[in-house]
Motif scaffolding. Structure first.
Motif, PDB file in Angstrom:
ATOM      1  N   ALA A   1      31.167  54.974  20.121  1.00  0.00           N
ATOM      2  CA  ALA A   1      31.755  54.767  18.797  1.00  0.00           C
ATOM      3  C   ALA A   1      32.350  56.064  18.259  1.00  0.00           C
ATOM      4  O   ALA A   1      33.432  56.062  17.658  1.00  0.00           O
ATOM      5  CB  ALA A   1      30.705  54.221  17.839  1.00  0.00           C
ATOM      6  N   ARG A   2      31.649  57.181  18.479  1.00  0.00           N
ATOM      7  CA  ARG A   2      32.190  58.474  18.026  1.00  0.00           C
ATOM      8  C   ARG A   2      33.428  58.856  18.824  1.00  0.00           C
ATOM      9  O   ARG A   2      34.396  59.393  18.274  1.00  0.00           O
ATOM     10  CB  ARG A   2      31.114  59.559  18.165  1.00  0.00           C
ATOM     11  CG  ARG A   2      29.984  59.456  17.160  1.00  0.00           C
ATOM     12  CD  ARG A   2      29.159  60.733  17.145  1.00  0.00           C
ATOM     13  NE  ARG A   2      28.567  61.001  18.455  1.00  0.00           N
ATOM     14  CZ  ARG A   2      27.359  60.575  18.836  1.00  0.00           C
ATOM     15  NH1 ARG A   2      26.626  59.828  17.999  1.00  0.00           N
ATOM     16  NH2 ARG A   2      26.886  60.864  20.034  1.00  0.00           N
ATOM     17  N   GLU A   3      33.407  58.566  20.104  1.00  0.00           N
ATOM     18  CA  GLU A   3      34.531  58.938  20.963  1.00  0.00           C
ATOM     19  C   GLU A   3      35.814  58.218  20.561  1.00  0.00           C
ATOM     20  O   GLU A   3      36.896  58.807  20.561  1.00  0.00           O
ATOM     21  CB  GLU A   3      34.186  58.624  22.420  1.00  0.00           C
ATOM     22  CG  GLU A   3      35.307  58.957  23.400  1.00  0.00           C
ATOM     23  CD  GLU A   3      34.940  58.583  24.825  1.00  0.00           C
ATOM     24  OE1 GLU A   3      35.823  58.680  25.699  1.00  0.00           O
ATOM     25  OE2 GLU A   3      33.770  58.196  25.059  1.00  0.00           O
ATOM     26  N   PHE A   4      35.681  56.943  20.188  1.00  0.00           N
ATOM     27  CA  PHE A   4      36.866  56.155  19.841  1.00  0.00           C
ATOM     28  C   PHE A   4      37.041  55.984  18.332  1.00  0.00           C
ATOM     29  O   PHE A   4      37.932  55.256  17.894  1.00  0.00           O
ATOM     30  CB  PHE A   4      36.800  54.780  20.513  1.00  0.00           C
ATOM     31  CG  PHE A   4      36.953  54.834  22.009  1.00  0.00           C
ATOM     32  CD1 PHE A   4      38.216  54.829  22.588  1.00  0.00           C
ATOM     33  CD2 PHE A   4      35.842  54.923  22.837  1.00  0.00           C
ATOM     34  CE1 PHE A   4      38.367  54.880  23.961  1.00  0.00           C
ATOM     35  CE2 PHE A   4      35.982  54.983  24.215  1.00  0.00           C
ATOM     36  CZ  PHE A   4      37.248  54.969  24.782  1.00  0.00           C
ATOM     37  N   ALA A   5      36.177  56.648  17.545  1.00  0.00           N
ATOM     38  CA  ALA A   5      36.294  56.656  16.076  1.00  0.00           C
ATOM     39  C   ALA A   5      36.279  55.244  15.502  1.00  0.00           C
ATOM     40  O   ALA A   5      37.168  54.844  14.744  1.00  0.00           O
ATOM     41  CB  ALA A   5      37.562  57.392  15.649  1.00  0.00           C
TER      42      ALA A   5
END
Length: 363
Positions: free
Chosen positions: A31-35
């Motif tokens: 989720a953090r990687e793809f915002a």
């Protein structure tokens, strides 16, 4: 950082593809990687549908049923017949009744405002001819026959016109007469043509056309979603990347046998676990549901027509007085014919009375 739901949805699809490659899905990191919101990503991983693919709240018909209704309406246009709003409502309720399986409850029905919203969603079906000020031309009813029956006019109270032809369709003579009547009713049409053009070719109409075709705002998915079904590339990375669903994907359901065969061939030659494979299956499912629903409605319409034909044949012994006039007949002309017939009938009665009186005198 994504700014709107469409951009977020694109990132969610990429994140889901990334999770498929992970032996143990790490939702927080992905989720953090793809915002994207981690809760949304987790729900989508568990099978929740996207807002872009879920049926909106308040829709009575599902996408396949609504598409079948559109095809049903288009069928009438194809065979040269018209369908009114009441018939559309009857067809929609019939579809809901056919799909209702709970015998303990009544089948749902469309609401008072459903038809208006349906036509707003499908403006291409809106064919009612009406002027800006609400004036409508009196209708011309063309029936199959050689002469008009006077009883046809008994239930007419407006300015309806009736014409008869051998085929029941418009011919050159009726077309010429109708143009004359149309000119009489709309003698200011040519004077208002400039205003009509401004009201017809509005900016929002052109923008809506651009939007439907993906020209502006640019939406290449309207084309790429279709092309992806016929892509023979077996590269795994492409197979495992879920396609971005366009807002008009419901209307990419196959409507012809040729397209069904092409999708079937695609299913036979591709990986059953790929997202494209599942999308192809969903399209076939919707196509089957649409076809069955459309066939059911056409059968209902056929049965209704057969019943109407039987009722018409049963009335053969009714009055068959003819209006001795050709071309387009208006109610005022029929009144004049009836007045003359009544006068002739009175004269005939008086003549018979005089003859009877003369015979009595001779006796």
């Amino acid at each position: 950082m994504p700014k709107n739901n469409r951009e977020i949805e694109d990132q969610v699809l990429k994140a889901l593809a990334s999770l498929q490659d992970q032996s143990k899905p790490n939702f927080a990191k992905t989720a953090r990687e793809f915002a994207v919101p981690v809760d949304r990503l987790r729900r989508r991983w568990k099978g929740q549908k996207s807002l872009f693919t879920r049926q909106p709240n308040g829709r009575k018909l599902n996408p396949a049923q609504e598409l079948a209704l559109c095809e049903y309406i288009n069928y009438f246009d194809t065979v040269g017949l018209s369908i009114n709003r009441a018939q559309i409502s009857i067809a929609a309720n019939s579809i809901l009744e056919e799909a209702h399986s709970d015998k303990n409850t009544k089948p749902p029905q469309i609401g008072e405002h459903w038809l208006a919203r349906f036509l707003q969603r499908h403006p291409e079906l809106y064919r009612q001819a009406i002027s800006v000020d609400g004036f409508t031309c009196p209708p011309l009813i063309i029936l199959s026959g050689r002469q008009a029956l006077l009883r046809w006019f008994e239930g007419l109270h407006g300015d309806e016109h009736i014409a008869v032809t051998d085929t029941g369709y418009m011919n050159d003579v009726l077309a010429y007469q109708w143009i004359q009547l149309f000119h009489k009713w709309t003698d200011e049409f040519l004077y208002a043509i400039t205003q009509i053009r401004h009201k017809t070719f509005r900016p929002q109409t052109s923008k809506y056309g651009f939007k439907l075709t993906g020209l502006w705002p640019i939406n290449s998915n309207l084309i790429t979603d279709e092309l992806s079904l016929y892509d023979n590339d077996n590269d795994r990375s492409r197979d495992t990347t879920p396609p971005t669903t366009s807002q008009h994907s419901d209307f990419s359901t196959p409507k012809t046998a040729k397209k069904v065969r092409r999708i079937s061939d695609y299913i036979d030659t591709h990986n059953p676990t790929s997202s494209h494979y599942k999308q192809a299956l969903e399209k076939l499912r919707k196509s089957a549901e649409m076809t069955v629903t459309l066939a059911s409605e056409l059968q209902r319409q056929f049965d209704t027509t057969q019943a109407a034909t039987a009722a018409r044949l049963a009335r053969r012994n009714a009055s068959r007085r003819h209006a001795r006039i050709t071309g387009i007949i208006s109610p005022s002309q029929v009144k004049e014919i009836k007045r003359k017939e009544y006068k002739l009938s009175e004269e005939a009665d008086q003549k018979r009375q005089r003859q009877s009186t003369g015979e009595l005198k001779n006796v």
